[in-house]
Design a protein around this motif. Structure first.
Motif, PDB file in Angstrom:
ATOM      1  N   ASN A  44      14.850 -46.204   9.148  1.00 28.63           N
ATOM      2  CA  ASN A  44      15.166 -46.449   7.733  1.00 28.63           C
ATOM      3  C   ASN A  44      13.922 -46.447   6.850  1.00 28.63           C
ATOM      4  N   THR A  45      13.015 -45.532   7.112  1.00 25.17           N
ATOM      5  CA  THR A  45      11.859 -45.329   6.246  1.00 25.17           C
ATOM      6  C   THR A  45      11.787 -43.855   5.874  1.00 25.17           C
ATOM      7  N   ASN A  61       5.881 -38.815  11.129  1.00 27.60           N
ATOM      8  CA  ASN A  61       6.237 -40.070  11.761  1.00 27.60           C
ATOM      9  C   ASN A  61       5.765 -41.237  10.894  1.00 27.60           C
ATOM     10  N   PHE A  62       6.603 -42.237  10.734  1.00 28.11           N
ATOM     11  CA  PHE A  62       6.252 -43.412   9.941  1.00 28.11           C
ATOM     12  C   PHE A  62       4.941 -44.045  10.403  1.00 28.11           C
ATOM     13  N   TRP A  63       4.612 -43.867  11.691  1.00 29.62           N
ATOM     14  CA  TRP A  63       3.439 -44.538  12.253  1.00 29.62           C
ATOM     15  C   TRP A  63       2.173 -43.686  12.161  1.00 29.62           C
ATOM     16  N   GLY A  64       2.218 -42.589  11.383  1.00 34.58           N
ATOM     17  CA  GLY A  64       0.979 -41.917  11.031  1.00 34.58           C
ATOM     18  C   GLY A  64       0.634 -40.678  11.801  1.00 34.58           C
ATOM     19  N   THR A  92      16.034 -48.817   2.763  1.00 34.50           N
ATOM     20  CA  THR A  92      14.797 -48.670   3.515  1.00 34.50           C
ATOM     21  C   THR A  92      14.259 -50.032   3.917  1.00 34.50           C
ATOM     22  N   GLY A  93      13.524 -50.055   5.010  1.00 33.16           N
ATOM     23  CA  GLY A  93      12.967 -51.286   5.527  1.00 33.16           C
ATOM     24  C   GLY A  93      11.482 -51.145   5.788  1.00 33.16           C
ATOM     25  N   CYS A  94      10.957 -52.069   6.626  1.00 34.79           N
ATOM     26  CA  CYS A  94       9.556 -52.017   7.062  1.00 34.79           C
ATOM     27  C   CYS A  94       8.607 -51.985   5.875  1.00 34.79           C
ATOM     28  N   GLY A  95       8.871 -52.841   4.882  1.00 40.09           N
ATOM     29  CA  GLY A  95       8.005 -52.978   3.727  1.00 40.09           C
ATOM     30  C   GLY A  95       8.349 -52.087   2.559  1.00 40.09           C
ATOM     31  N   TRP A 141      12.595 -29.275   1.455  1.00 41.26           N
ATOM     32  CA  TRP A 141      12.019 -29.326   2.803  1.00 41.26           C
ATOM     33  C   TRP A 141      11.253 -30.629   3.019  1.00 41.26           C
ATOM     34  N   GLN A 142      12.003 -31.713   2.915  1.00 45.05           N
ATOM     35  CA  GLN A 142      11.421 -33.042   3.051  1.00 45.05           C
ATOM     36  C   GLN A 142      10.703 -33.183   4.395  1.00 45.05           C
ATOM     37  N   ARG A 143       9.442 -33.545   4.345  1.00 44.89           N
ATOM     38  CA  ARG A 143       8.711 -33.785   5.581  1.00 44.89           C
ATOM     39  C   ARG A 143       8.688 -35.271   5.952  1.00 44.89           C
ATOM     40  N   LYS A 144       8.848 -36.134   4.990  1.00 46.96           N
ATOM     41  CA  LYS A 144       8.850 -37.568   5.272  1.00 46.96           C
ATOM     42  C   LYS A 144      10.277 -38.081   5.128  1.00 46.96           C
ATOM     43  N   ARG A 145      11.042 -37.926   6.209  1.00 44.31           N
ATOM     44  CA  ARG A 145      12.452 -38.271   6.176  1.00 44.31           C
ATOM     45  C   ARG A 145      12.752 -39.381   7.176  1.00 44.31           C
ATOM     46  N   ALA A 146      13.750 -40.160   6.852  1.00 44.41           N
ATOM     47  CA  ALA A 146      14.275 -41.071   7.857  1.00 44.41           C
ATOM     48  C   ALA A 146      14.806 -40.234   9.020  1.00 44.41           C
ATOM     49  N   TYR A 147      14.818 -40.829  10.187  1.00 47.45           N
ATOM     50  CA  TYR A 147      15.276 -40.139  11.391  1.00 47.45           C
ATOM     51  C   TYR A 147      16.769 -39.834  11.265  1.00 47.45           C
TER      52      TYR A 147
END
Length: 826
Positions: free
Chosen positions: A251-252, A287-290, A322-325, A264-270
């Motif tokens: 959910n980020t 990836n959310f983790w960089g 969305t979560g995680c801040g 062409w979203q590259r930063k998408r929720a899974y």
């Protein structure tokens, strides 16, 4: 030598000597014991489901690409981007010799695999793999493949080498088609190396994509499969379920689809549909983790992992909050409906017949038989409970209308308490939700203090899924605290239905989160001390709790004591007029920073200077910039400070009860990206939240902060108004137990955790005369700070046999130990 003396000698020397001595240990009236355990087998405790303990997989710490996913080539499709990581380019992990460039045009392999490499005549490209390189083992076979487009007759030469020379015989591949086609070759390693490099050279101009090297010996020999040693460590746990794919991945980022219409979203929720089908047609994503995730390990592979390990699949889908801040509710009815339909399609993919729309896709991937999905989770750690729940109810209604047997799991936010937690639980209870997912990462002390957490939960309310928990460390002391807590989970198996430690994997050279259950590099893997604890419980769960009681450990708590401190987190702030006054009115500290800051000791990061009569921290990138003053013996005092935020992401951190750099309390005002205000307690570096409320601070505004400490009670005031209070007087009980029955073997399993530096001589009353005279003993014991590494397994189970067991017997549990006694029933 007396029986008692011999028993003490054997157990004092450890479980291995106990196995040799195999001494009976009946109780005698003259025996002096530290504890007693009384078992009541005539009373039925709660049943324990087969799926109670499971694993949670999230692609964090490079757990997927370069980890569980067995692909050895990094950035195989040239899709790395600065959207993933500021240091990335499409040629990250590649070295080009001669003319080559990455191209994104209409000549691409397909719409989702957009970049490819245009390689000039006589040029080559070399991949460095993950970690130190591509790891191969002598005699094992590796399957190479590449999608290529070149003039028919072009030859590709593929080599595998390290600095010592050739690792396998080179392969020459003839390009036989004019358009894109997949070409394959196999290598057999001639020696072992962890620093290999794969090179593809072309005699003529060629386009390359999806350059791949896979070990043939994957887990269960699955194509596009899993790294064997990592998957086997999951299998060795005998998990009851596999929760996937996250976590914060769920959910980020954007909730939009991967399509031209959404840019062409590259930063998408899974989103699960990105991850199925032939691997060359799957999307990649930031990836959310960089880093980048290829989705080579996708939903189909997750379902297969669950099936191959005998576990229940438990997927998690986004709820458009969305979560995680990030904390944003997406207000788009059409998009919400599309995600609901995607979730229904997912269930059909898992359970539909091979002739249904999505069941046909599953069957086409090689699995005509359904996966028997029964549980699905909607959302993850949302910090906006009302907005989340409004969307969750839409998902649940649609799912259960079509699949009434499906259990739909909700959640209680990102922590174990606080306003979000309380609001979420009320909504879940009122709606009679099946299961509520709780997450918490706490200090070992918190786990020792909260063994009774679920004793008071409503037995008629929603069941609990402890989807993520850990005690913030990989030393044995962390495993001991978690084991003590797990006895409480089992005792409350009528409330706690599912539980999983988190996270599961970490690549030792790419860590975004600690602690982690299993560590690995490109050629080896090892289970942490926590892994050994989880494995012991998961392989000896039993199927019903047998009620038991134990005496406790006497403890005496003095007043809450310690120095005071100031800190910031990714924020510049100014502090002034610090005073600390004792309960008797004596001034312990008074500093208006009209001179220097010599009374303050800098123990954290950041940059502190005295400016215009204020103590200012100016580094907006630094985290935990603690400065402290006073003595660890201070108690019963009033702390006053003025604070003003100058710039940055958050607010103020005002500390009290400071013992050292890892043990303190602080009032975190405007934390979590200036969305929450909380009191946190740190013990040996691990933090727990004591109070948590929504709250933010204004930049440039001065705040009056007062903290009153009396005994172990603390009252907090913000601008003269009481914000909250707490009393920290709950004992951290180091001796915990639970007893379960294994119906299949007829054994009682007595599980005891002794989290203290002295042995615990214990009188055990099994409450039945039908007792086998022999018991199987499994013990985990080590120094509290012991950790497992690639080369040293300091924490490992020891097995032995205890003889002379009767209804009443005495056993000495070693210091710092977890002991499971499996006792037969006569």
């Amino acid at each position: 030598m007396s029986r008692t003396a011999r028993l003490r000698l054997g157990l004092g020397a450890g479980a291995v000597l106990l196995a040799t001595a195999a001494l009976p240990a009946p109780a005698h009236a003259e025996d002096v014991t530290d504890y007693s355990i009384t078992v009541d087998p005539s009373t039925r405790g709660p049943a324990i489901g087969k799926s109670m303990y499971g694993v949670f997989f999230e692609d964090i710490n490079r757990a997927a690409d370069g980890g569980l996913y067995a692909e050895l080539v990094q950035n195989r499709s040239f899709e790395y981007s600065a959207d993933d990581n500021a240091s990335y380019t499409p040629l990250t992990a590649w070295t080009v010799s001669g003319g080559a460039q990455v191209v994104n045009d209409s000549g691409r392999l397909n719409d989702r695999n957009r970049d490819y490499l245009s390689l000039g005549a006589g040029s080559s490209v070399t991949n460095s793999g993950y970690d130190t390189g591509i790891a191969v083992r002598d005699g094992e076979t590796y399957d190479f493949s590449v999608w290529a487009r070149a003039d028919a007759g072009t030859t590709l030469t593929v080599t595998l080498r390290d600095s010592g020379g050739t690792l396998a015989t080179a392969r020459r591949i003839a390009v036989t088609k004019s358009g894109w086609a997949r070409y394959r070759a196999a290598f057999t390693a001639s020696r072992t190396s962890a620093t290999g490099r794969l090179t593809v050279a072309s005699g003529a101009a060629a386009a390359l994509d999806m350059v791949s090297l896979f070990p043939r010996d994957t887990y269960k020999h699955e194509p596009n499969g899993l790294r064997k040693d990592l998957a086997e460590k999951i299998a060795a746990l005998h998990p009851g379920f596999v929760r996937f794919p996250g976590g914060c991945l769920v959910n980020t980022g954007s909730m939009q689809d991967y399509s031209a219409a959404s840019g062409w979203q590259r930063k998408r929720a899974y989103q699960w549909k990105d991850t199925i089908g032939p691997v060359e047609t799957r999307a990649t994503n930031a990836n959310f983790w960089g880093y980048n995730q290829s989705y080579g390990l996708g939903y189909y592979e997750y379902f297969r992992l669950a099936e191959d390990t005998g576990a229940m699949p438990l997927p998690v889908v986004p709820a458009l909050v969305t979560g995680c801040g990030q904390n944003k509710a997406v207000d788009d009815p059409a998009l919400l409906q599309r995600h609901i339909q995607d979730t229904l399609d997912l269930i059909e993919f898992a359970n539909g017949t091979a002739t249904s729309k999505w069941g046909r896709v599953r069957a086409g991937m090689g699995h005509p038989r359904p996966f028997d999905l029964t549980h699905i989770e909607v959302g993850n750690e949302e910090n906006l409970p009302n907005e989340f729940f409004a969307r969750f109810t839409r998902f649940r209604a649609a799912i259960q209308a079509k699949y009434p047997y499906m259990r739909v799991i909700s959640n209680a936010g990102p922590d174990a308490s606080g306003t979000t937690f309380d609001t979420a639980w009320k909504l879940n209870k009122d709606a009679e939700v099946d299961l509520v997912d709780e997450h918490y990462y706490k200090s070992p002390q918190w786990f020792l203090q909260n063994n009774d957490r679920y004793d008071s939960y409503d037995r008629s309310g929603p069941k609990v899924f402890v989807g993520e928990y850990a005690s913030q460390g990989n030393a044995f002391k962390n495993g001991l605290a978690e084991a003590a807590y797990m006895t409480g989970l089992e005792r409350n198996a009528d409330v706690v239905e599912l539980a999983s430690y988190a996270p599961l994997f970490a690549a030792e050279d790419s860590v975004q989160w600690r602690p982690d259950l299993v560590w690995f590099n490109n050629h080896a893997s090892w289970g942490s001390a926590n892994y050994e604890v989880q494995k012991l419980f998961m392989n000896n769960t039993g199927d019903r709790v047998v009620p038991s009681t134990a005496t406790g450990t006497p403890s005496a708590q003095g007043p809450l004591s310690g120095a005071v401190g100031l800190s910031t987190w990714a924020t510049s702030a100014a502090y002034d007029d610090v005073t600390v006054t004792g309960a008797d009115g004596a001034t312990l500290l008074s500093d208006d920073f009209s001179g220097d800051a010599s009374r303050w000791t800098h123990t954290g990061g950041g940059s502190w200077t005295v400016q215009d009569g204020q103590y200012v921290q100016t580094d907006t990138a630094a985290e935990n910039t603690m400065v402290q003053a006073g003595a660890p013996s201070w108690h019963d005092y009033d702390l006053h400070v003025k604070a003003a935020k100058k710039s940055g992401k958050e607010g103020f951190l005002v500390a009290f009860g400071v013992k050292d750099t890892g043990s303190y309390y602080w009032w975190n005002i405007g934390g979590w990206n200036n969305t929450r205000t909380a009191v946190e307690q740190a013990v040996d570096g691990g933090k727990s939240t004591l109070i948590d409320k929504p709250g933010s601070v204004e930049t440039g505004r001065a705040y009056d902060i007062d903290i009153k400490v009396r005994g172990r009670q603390v009252t907090l005031l913000l601008d003269g108004q009481q914000w909250g209070s707490f009393t920290d007087d709950k004992p951290a009980e180091p001796f915990r137990q639970v007893v379960t029955r294994d119906t299949k073997t007829g054994e009682l399993i007595v599980k005891v955790v002794n989290d203290q530096s002295s042995a615990a001589r214990t009188a055990i009353d099994l409450g039945t005369s039908r007792v086998s005279s022999r018991a199987r003993v499994t013990t985990l014991t080590a120094a509290p700070d012991a950790v497992n590494t690639e080369t040293s397994t300091a924490v490992a189970p020891q097995t032995s046999t205890l003889t002379g067991v009767t209804r009443n017997f005495t056993y000495t549990f070693p210091a710092n130990s977890i002991t499971f006694l499996r006792v037969g029933q006569g």
